[in-house]
Design a protein around this motif. Structure first.
Motif, PDB file in Angstrom:
ATOM      1  N   ALA A   9      -3.172  49.830  16.483  1.00  0.00           N
ATOM      2  CA  ALA A   9      -3.944  50.673  17.632  1.00  0.00           C
ATOM      3  C   ALA A   9      -3.798  51.987  17.191  1.00  0.00           C
ATOM      4  O   ALA A   9      -4.830  52.691  17.019  1.00  0.00           O
ATOM      5  CB  ALA A   9      -3.144  50.075  18.716  1.00  0.00           C
ATOM      6  N   CYS A  10      -2.454  52.814  16.623  1.00  0.00           N
ATOM      7  CA  CYS A  10      -2.471  54.044  16.550  1.00  0.00           C
ATOM      8  C   CYS A  10      -2.299  54.621  14.972  1.00  0.00           C
ATOM      9  O   CYS A  10      -2.507  55.801  14.753  1.00  0.00           O
ATOM     10  CB  CYS A  10      -1.256  54.588  17.474  1.00  0.00           C
ATOM     11  SG  CYS A  10       0.415  54.093  16.692  1.00  0.00           S
ATOM     12  N   GLY A  11      -1.989  53.454  14.179  1.00  0.00           N
ATOM     13  CA  GLY A  11      -1.884  54.024  12.875  1.00  0.00           C
ATOM     14  C   GLY A  11      -0.453  54.322  12.308  1.00  0.00           C
ATOM     15  O   GLY A  11      -0.362  54.648  11.252  1.00  0.00           O
ATOM     16  N   GLY A  12       0.193  54.412  13.288  1.00  0.00           N
ATOM     17  CA  GLY A  12       1.874  54.812  13.075  1.00  0.00           C
ATOM     18  C   GLY A  12       2.634  53.701  12.479  1.00  0.00           C
ATOM     19  O   GLY A  12       2.165  52.684  12.572  1.00  0.00           O
ATOM     20  N   PRO A  13       3.729  54.069  11.935  1.00  0.00           N
ATOM     21  CA  PRO A  13       4.674  53.136  11.531  1.00  0.00           C
ATOM     22  C   PRO A  13       5.203  52.283  12.472  1.00  0.00           C
ATOM     23  O   PRO A  13       5.260  52.604  13.569  1.00  0.00           O
ATOM     24  CB  PRO A  13       5.925  54.022  10.915  1.00  0.00           C
ATOM     25  CG  PRO A  13       5.795  55.330  11.398  1.00  0.00           C
ATOM     26  CD  PRO A  13       4.538  55.441  11.908  1.00  0.00           C
ATOM     27  N   MET A  14       5.395  51.049  12.237  1.00  0.00           N
ATOM     28  CA  MET A  14       5.841  49.964  13.445  1.00  0.00           C
ATOM     29  C   MET A  14       7.324  50.115  13.456  1.00  0.00           C
ATOM     30  O   MET A  14       7.606  49.852  14.796  1.00  0.00           O
ATOM     31  CB  MET A  14       5.761  48.686  12.874  1.00  0.00           C
ATOM     32  CG  MET A  14       4.215  48.108  12.435  1.00  0.00           C
ATOM     33  SD  MET A  14       3.503  47.529  13.928  1.00  0.00           S
ATOM     34  CE  MET A  14       4.219  46.211  14.236  1.00  0.00           C
TER      35      MET A  14
ATOM     36  N   PHE B 273       1.433  45.790  16.659  1.00  0.00           N
ATOM     37  CA  PHE B 273       1.393  46.976  17.247  1.00  0.00           C
ATOM     38  C   PHE B 273       2.812  47.649  17.313  1.00  0.00           C
ATOM     39  O   PHE B 273       3.748  46.738  17.469  1.00  0.00           O
ATOM     40  CB  PHE B 273       0.862  46.711  18.626  1.00  0.00           C
ATOM     41  CG  PHE B 273      -0.627  46.076  18.732  1.00  0.00           C
ATOM     42  CD1 PHE B 273      -1.740  46.859  18.257  1.00  0.00           C
ATOM     43  CD2 PHE B 273      -0.670  45.244  19.192  1.00  0.00           C
ATOM     44  CE1 PHE B 273      -3.002  46.504  18.314  1.00  0.00           C
ATOM     45  CE2 PHE B 273      -2.029  44.290  19.420  1.00  0.00           C
ATOM     46  CZ  PHE B 273      -3.068  45.332  18.941  1.00  0.00           C
ATOM     47  N   CYS B 274       3.053  48.896  17.338  1.00  0.00           N
ATOM     48  CA  CYS B 274       4.354  49.223  17.450  1.00  0.00           C
ATOM     49  C   CYS B 274       4.606  49.297  18.941  1.00  0.00           C
ATOM     50  O   CYS B 274       3.819  48.699  19.739  1.00  0.00           O
ATOM     51  CB  CYS B 274       4.254  50.897  17.142  1.00  0.00           C
ATOM     52  SG  CYS B 274       3.212  51.934  18.413  1.00  0.00           S
ATOM     53  N   VAL B 275       5.841  49.482  19.072  1.00  0.00           N
ATOM     54  CA  VAL B 275       6.407  49.185  20.650  1.00  0.00           C
ATOM     55  C   VAL B 275       5.722  50.079  21.648  1.00  0.00           C
ATOM     56  O   VAL B 275       5.491  49.263  22.979  1.00  0.00           O
ATOM     57  CB  VAL B 275       7.965  49.771  20.860  1.00  0.00           C
ATOM     58  CG1 VAL B 275       8.578  49.540  21.981  1.00  0.00           C
ATOM     59  CG2 VAL B 275       8.763  48.808  20.022  1.00  0.00           C
ATOM     60  N   GLY B 276       5.163  51.094  21.482  1.00  0.00           N
ATOM     61  CA  GLY B 276       4.667  51.862  22.457  1.00  0.00           C
ATOM     62  C   GLY B 276       3.021  51.295  22.682  1.00  0.00           C
ATOM     63  O   GLY B 276       2.656  51.215  23.660  1.00  0.00           O
ATOM     64  N   CYS B 277       2.387  50.923  21.471  1.00  0.00           N
ATOM     65  CA  CYS B 277       0.988  50.581  21.734  1.00  0.00           C
ATOM     66  C   CYS B 277       1.112  49.007  22.281  1.00  0.00           C
ATOM     67  O   CYS B 277       0.287  48.513  22.895  1.00  0.00           O
ATOM     68  CB  CYS B 277       0.410  50.557  20.409  1.00  0.00           C
ATOM     69  SG  CYS B 277       0.070  52.313  19.917  1.00  0.00           S
ATOM     70  N   SER B 278       2.196  48.535  21.953  1.00  0.00           N
ATOM     71  CA  SER B 278       2.338  46.920  22.502  1.00  0.00           C
ATOM     72  C   SER B 278       2.404  47.124  24.249  1.00  0.00           C
ATOM     73  O   SER B 278       1.756  46.147  24.801  1.00  0.00           O
ATOM     74  CB  SER B 278       3.686  46.338  21.818  1.00  0.00           C
ATOM     75  OG  SER B 278       3.749  44.954  22.397  1.00  0.00           O
ATOM     76  N   GLY B 279       3.139  48.014  24.584  1.00  0.00           N
ATOM     77  CA  GLY B 279       3.214  48.117  26.050  1.00  0.00           C
ATOM     78  C   GLY B 279       1.822  48.288  26.530  1.00  0.00           C
ATOM     79  O   GLY B 279       1.752  48.000  27.705  1.00  0.00           O
ATOM     80  N   GLN B 280       1.090  49.281  25.899  1.00  0.00           N
ATOM     81  CA  GLN B 280      -0.286  49.494  26.342  1.00  0.00           C
ATOM     82  C   GLN B 280      -0.979  48.264  26.452  1.00  0.00           C
ATOM     83  O   GLN B 280      -1.998  48.188  27.468  1.00  0.00           O
ATOM     84  CB  GLN B 280      -0.795  50.478  25.465  1.00  0.00           C
ATOM     85  CG  GLN B 280      -0.212  52.110  25.823  1.00  0.00           C
ATOM     86  CD  GLN B 280      -0.710  53.185  24.743  1.00  0.00           C
ATOM     87  OE1 GLN B 280      -1.677  52.788  23.831  1.00  0.00           O
ATOM     88  NE2 GLN B 280      -0.127  54.475  24.898  1.00  0.00           N
ATOM     89  N   GLU B 281      -1.126  47.569  25.276  1.00  0.00           N
ATOM     90  CA  GLU B 281      -1.801  46.492  25.377  1.00  0.00           C
ATOM     91  C   GLU B 281      -1.487  45.502  26.590  1.00  0.00           C
ATOM     92  O   GLU B 281      -2.313  44.922  26.994  1.00  0.00           O
ATOM     93  CB  GLU B 281      -1.688  45.719  24.035  1.00  0.00           C
ATOM     94  CG  GLU B 281      -2.084  46.274  22.711  1.00  0.00           C
ATOM     95  CD  GLU B 281      -3.799  46.330  22.828  1.00  0.00           C
ATOM     96  OE1 GLU B 281      -4.251  45.301  23.092  1.00  0.00           O
ATOM     97  OE2 GLU B 281      -4.085  47.379  22.319  1.00  0.00           O
ATOM     98  N   LEU B 282      -0.459  45.392  26.891  1.00  0.00           N
ATOM     99  CA  LEU B 282       0.122  44.328  27.884  1.00  0.00           C
ATOM    100  C   LEU B 282      -0.378  45.023  29.230  1.00  0.00           C
ATOM    101  O   LEU B 282      -0.839  44.163  30.174  1.00  0.00           O
ATOM    102  CB  LEU B 282       1.684  44.113  27.938  1.00  0.00           C
ATOM    103  CG  LEU B 282       2.246  43.439  27.008  1.00  0.00           C
ATOM    104  CD1 LEU B 282       3.854  43.651  26.770  1.00  0.00           C
ATOM    105  CD2 LEU B 282       1.809  41.808  26.694  1.00  0.00           C
ATOM    106  N   ALA B 283      -0.118  46.161  29.607  1.00  0.00           N
ATOM    107  CA  ALA B 283      -0.621  47.051  30.765  1.00  0.00           C
ATOM    108  C   ALA B 283      -2.141  46.799  30.928  1.00  0.00           C
ATOM    109  O   ALA B 283      -2.544  46.394  32.023  1.00  0.00           O
ATOM    110  CB  ALA B 283      -0.409  48.502  30.591  1.00  0.00           C
TER     111      ALA B 283
END
Length: 104
Positions: free
Chosen positions: A73-78, A91-101
């Motif tokens: 999603a963001c291209g950053g490191p996991m 997805f990284c932790v931050g983007c994973s939370g956004q996907e769930l929301a």
């Protein structure tokens, strides 16, 4: 191959083989070597197993193409802890939370 990536690859291949045995598929080798049509198998595969196999195959492909460990999603490191906890994560932790929301 980086140490954590090699460790993750071994885990994913073992998990993939276990799932293949459980559902009666031929043992899976390198996902790049051949494609398996999960829908054409004699016994229908449950959706959770189908999803997990697809996630595992996706992670193994990302290892091959060099994008493993990068958030889709963001291209950053996991992050190493994320990869060790969920080697097939996309997805990284931050983007994973956004996907769930967004899914709710």
């Amino acid at each position: 191959m980086i140490g954590y990536e090699s460790e993750a690859r071994e885990f994913l291949i073992r998990r993939r083989s276990t799932l293949h045995r459980q559902v009666g598929l031929p043992p899976g080798g390198d996902p790049a070597a051949r494609w398996v049509d999960y829908e054409a198998t004699p016994e229908p595969i449950s959706e959770p197993v189908r999803r997990e196999l697809a996630e595992i195959d996706g992670a193994l492909r990302r290892m091959t193409d060099g994008s493993y460990g990068t958030c889709q999603a963001c291209g950053g490191p996991m992050g190493l802890q994320r990869i060790r906890a969920i080697p097939e994560a996309r997805f990284c932790v931050g983007c994973s939370g956004q996907e769930l929301a967004e899914a709710e």
